[in-house]
Design a protein around this motif. Structure first.
Motif, PDB file in Angstrom:
ATOM      1  N   PHE A   1      -4.659  -7.767  -4.717  1.00 24.27           N
ATOM      2  CA  PHE A   1      -4.818  -7.081  -3.439  1.00 24.27           C
ATOM      3  C   PHE A   1      -3.453  -6.744  -2.869  1.00 24.27           C
ATOM      4  O   PHE A   1      -2.470  -7.449  -3.104  1.00 24.27           O
ATOM      5  CB  PHE A   1      -5.584  -7.953  -2.439  1.00 24.27           C
ATOM      6  CG  PHE A   1      -7.007  -8.190  -2.832  1.00 24.27           C
ATOM      7  CD1 PHE A   1      -7.957  -7.203  -2.690  1.00 24.27           C
ATOM      8  CD2 PHE A   1      -7.401  -9.406  -3.351  1.00 24.27           C
ATOM      9  CE1 PHE A   1      -9.277  -7.415  -3.044  1.00 24.27           C
ATOM     10  CE2 PHE A   1      -8.717  -9.635  -3.709  1.00 24.27           C
ATOM     11  CZ  PHE A   1      -9.649  -8.632  -3.552  1.00 24.27           C
ATOM     12  N   LYS A   2      -3.403  -5.649  -2.102  1.00 26.35           N
ATOM     13  CA  LYS A   2      -2.184  -5.287  -1.411  1.00 26.35           C
ATOM     14  C   LYS A   2      -2.602  -4.636  -0.095  1.00 26.35           C
ATOM     15  O   LYS A   2      -3.644  -3.984  -0.004  1.00 26.35           O
ATOM     16  CB  LYS A   2      -1.365  -4.383  -2.317  1.00 26.35           C
ATOM     17  CG  LYS A   2      -0.796  -3.151  -1.758  1.00 26.35           C
ATOM     18  CD  LYS A   2       0.050  -2.422  -2.770  1.00 26.35           C
ATOM     19  CE  LYS A   2      -0.425  -0.997  -2.902  1.00 26.35           C
ATOM     20  NZ  LYS A   2       0.447  -0.177  -3.699  1.00 26.35           N
ATOM     21  N   TYR A   3      -1.797  -4.851   0.920  1.00 31.07           N
ATOM     22  CA  TYR A   3      -2.079  -4.277   2.237  1.00 31.07           C
ATOM     23  C   TYR A   3      -1.289  -2.990   2.400  1.00 31.07           C
ATOM     24  O   TYR A   3      -0.085  -2.951   2.188  1.00 31.07           O
ATOM     25  CB  TYR A   3      -1.738  -5.263   3.346  1.00 31.07           C
ATOM     26  CG  TYR A   3      -2.696  -6.418   3.411  1.00 31.07           C
ATOM     27  CD1 TYR A   3      -3.882  -6.316   4.101  1.00 31.07           C
ATOM     28  CD2 TYR A   3      -2.427  -7.613   2.741  1.00 31.07           C
ATOM     29  CE1 TYR A   3      -4.786  -7.368   4.148  1.00 31.07           C
ATOM     30  CE2 TYR A   3      -3.313  -8.670   2.777  1.00 31.07           C
ATOM     31  CZ  TYR A   3      -4.490  -8.538   3.488  1.00 31.07           C
ATOM     32  OH  TYR A   3      -5.386  -9.575   3.524  1.00 31.07           O
ATOM     33  N   VAL A   4      -1.995  -1.908   2.776  1.00 29.68           N
ATOM     34  CA  VAL A   4      -1.393  -0.592   2.951  1.00 29.68           C
ATOM     35  C   VAL A   4      -1.483  -0.220   4.422  1.00 29.68           C
ATOM     36  O   VAL A   4      -2.515  -0.415   5.061  1.00 29.68           O
ATOM     37  CB  VAL A   4      -2.134   0.465   2.094  1.00 29.68           C
ATOM     38  CG1 VAL A   4      -1.521   1.825   2.272  1.00 29.68           C
ATOM     39  CG2 VAL A   4      -2.127   0.057   0.634  1.00 29.68           C
TER      40      VAL A   4
ATOM     41  N   ILE B   1      -4.730  -1.919   5.858  1.00 34.51           N
ATOM     42  CA  ILE B   1      -5.974  -1.892   5.101  1.00 34.51           C
ATOM     43  C   ILE B   1      -5.751  -2.601   3.768  1.00 34.51           C
ATOM     44  O   ILE B   1      -4.751  -2.377   3.092  1.00 34.51           O
ATOM     45  CB  ILE B   1      -6.435  -0.440   4.870  1.00 34.51           C
ATOM     46  CG1 ILE B   1      -6.732   0.225   6.208  1.00 34.51           C
ATOM     47  CG2 ILE B   1      -7.654  -0.394   3.972  1.00 34.51           C
ATOM     48  CD1 ILE B   1      -7.082   1.674   6.104  1.00 34.51           C
ATOM     49  N   LYS B   2      -6.696  -3.442   3.391  1.00 31.62           N
ATOM     50  CA  LYS B   2      -6.618  -4.192   2.149  1.00 31.62           C
ATOM     51  C   LYS B   2      -7.147  -3.328   1.002  1.00 31.62           C
ATOM     52  O   LYS B   2      -8.256  -2.818   1.046  1.00 31.62           O
ATOM     53  CB  LYS B   2      -7.465  -5.461   2.272  1.00 31.62           C
ATOM     54  CG  LYS B   2      -7.327  -6.450   1.160  1.00 31.62           C
ATOM     55  CD  LYS B   2      -8.157  -7.676   1.501  1.00 31.62           C
ATOM     56  CE  LYS B   2      -8.064  -8.744   0.472  1.00 31.62           C
ATOM     57  NZ  LYS B   2      -8.884  -9.909   0.810  1.00 31.62           N
ATOM     58  N   LYS B   3      -6.331  -3.133  -0.036  1.00 30.68           N
ATOM     59  CA  LYS B   3      -6.684  -2.311  -1.198  1.00 30.68           C
ATOM     60  C   LYS B   3      -6.658  -3.157  -2.458  1.00 30.68           C
ATOM     61  O   LYS B   3      -5.850  -4.070  -2.589  1.00 30.68           O
ATOM     62  CB  LYS B   3      -5.693  -1.153  -1.366  1.00 30.68           C
ATOM     63  CG  LYS B   3      -5.671  -0.172  -0.238  1.00 30.68           C
ATOM     64  CD  LYS B   3      -6.815   0.767  -0.345  1.00 30.68           C
ATOM     65  CE  LYS B   3      -6.704   1.835   0.720  1.00 30.68           C
ATOM     66  NZ  LYS B   3      -7.705   2.849   0.586  1.00 30.68           N
ATOM     67  N   ARG B   4      -7.522  -2.821  -3.405  1.00 27.30           N
ATOM     68  CA  ARG B   4      -7.510  -3.489  -4.704  1.00 27.30           C
ATOM     69  C   ARG B   4      -6.530  -2.764  -5.620  1.00 27.30           C
ATOM     70  O   ARG B   4      -6.476  -1.538  -5.628  1.00 27.30           O
ATOM     71  CB  ARG B   4      -8.891  -3.463  -5.344  1.00 27.30           C
ATOM     72  CG  ARG B   4      -9.918  -4.254  -4.595  1.00 27.30           C
ATOM     73  CD  ARG B   4     -11.205  -4.426  -5.352  1.00 27.30           C
ATOM     74  NE  ARG B   4     -11.736  -3.187  -5.889  1.00 27.30           N
ATOM     75  CZ  ARG B   4     -12.580  -3.123  -6.920  1.00 27.30           C
ATOM     76  NH1 ARG B   4     -12.993  -4.201  -7.517  1.00 27.30           N
ATOM     77  NH2 ARG B   4     -13.031  -1.963  -7.357  1.00 27.30           N
ATOM     78  N   ILE B   5      -5.768  -3.525  -6.398  1.00 29.63           N
ATOM     79  CA  ILE B   5      -4.825  -2.936  -7.343  1.00 29.63           C
ATOM     80  C   ILE B   5      -4.993  -3.578  -8.718  1.00 29.63           C
ATOM     81  O   ILE B   5      -5.439  -4.720  -8.830  1.00 29.63           O
ATOM     82  CB  ILE B   5      -3.352  -3.096  -6.886  1.00 29.63           C
ATOM     83  CG1 ILE B   5      -2.981  -4.576  -6.736  1.00 29.63           C
ATOM     84  CG2 ILE B   5      -3.096  -2.362  -5.606  1.00 29.63           C
ATOM     85  CD1 ILE B   5      -1.497  -4.814  -6.642  1.00 29.63           C
TER      86      ILE B   5
ATOM     87  N   GLU C   1      -3.808   1.694  -7.567  1.00 29.59           N
ATOM     88  CA  GLU C   1      -4.952   1.362  -6.739  1.00 29.59           C
ATOM     89  C   GLU C   1      -6.234   1.611  -7.518  1.00 29.59           C
ATOM     90  O   GLU C   1      -6.327   2.544  -8.302  1.00 29.59           O
ATOM     91  CB  GLU C   1      -4.960   2.218  -5.459  1.00 29.59           C
ATOM     92  CG  GLU C   1      -4.024   1.719  -4.407  1.00 29.59           C
ATOM     93  CD  GLU C   1      -4.200   2.471  -3.086  1.00 29.59           C
ATOM     94  OE1 GLU C   1      -5.254   3.083  -2.890  1.00 29.59           O
ATOM     95  OE2 GLU C   1      -3.262   2.434  -2.292  1.00 29.59           O
TER      96      GLU C   1
END
Length: 107
Positions: free
Chosen positions: A85-88, A95-99, A106
């Protein structure tokens, strides 16, 4: 659980090792997923009032999440990766995004 419905996954252990497919359903409490055309069982049913025919049918049953990994490859060539996960920052909101951990892209 990091996997979601519609993700393409590859089976990494068990009798269906190496097969790929889309996740049809996720059972988060049991830590299991149903993957299309993987872990197919044959069931026999007797004729009843509800099912006049009865007979033999095949059904996909859940497989444990630890036995599958996210697939970032193509249909011909499969590459598996872990999910992180990474926050953008989008317009002042995080917003929390899956990577994909292997490539950093992403999902």
């Amino acid at each position: 659980m990091k996997l979601k419905k519609g993700d393409r996954v590859i089976v990494i252990s068990g009798k269906d090792k190496g097969k790929t497919g889309l996740i049809k359903e996720v059972f988060a409490k049991e830590n299991k997923v149903i993957v299309e055309d993987v872990n197919v069982r044959t069931f026999h049913t007797k004729p009843s009032q509800k099912d006049q025919e009865g007979g033999i049918f095949k059904k996909e049953v859940p497989i444990d999440v630890s036995n599958v990994m996210y697939d970032i490859g193509t249909k011909k060539e499969s590459k598996r990766t872990k999910i992180g996960f990474k926050y953008v920052d989008v317009r002042g909101k995080k917003i929390k995004k899956r990577i994909a951990k292997k490539t950093g892209d992403e999902i």
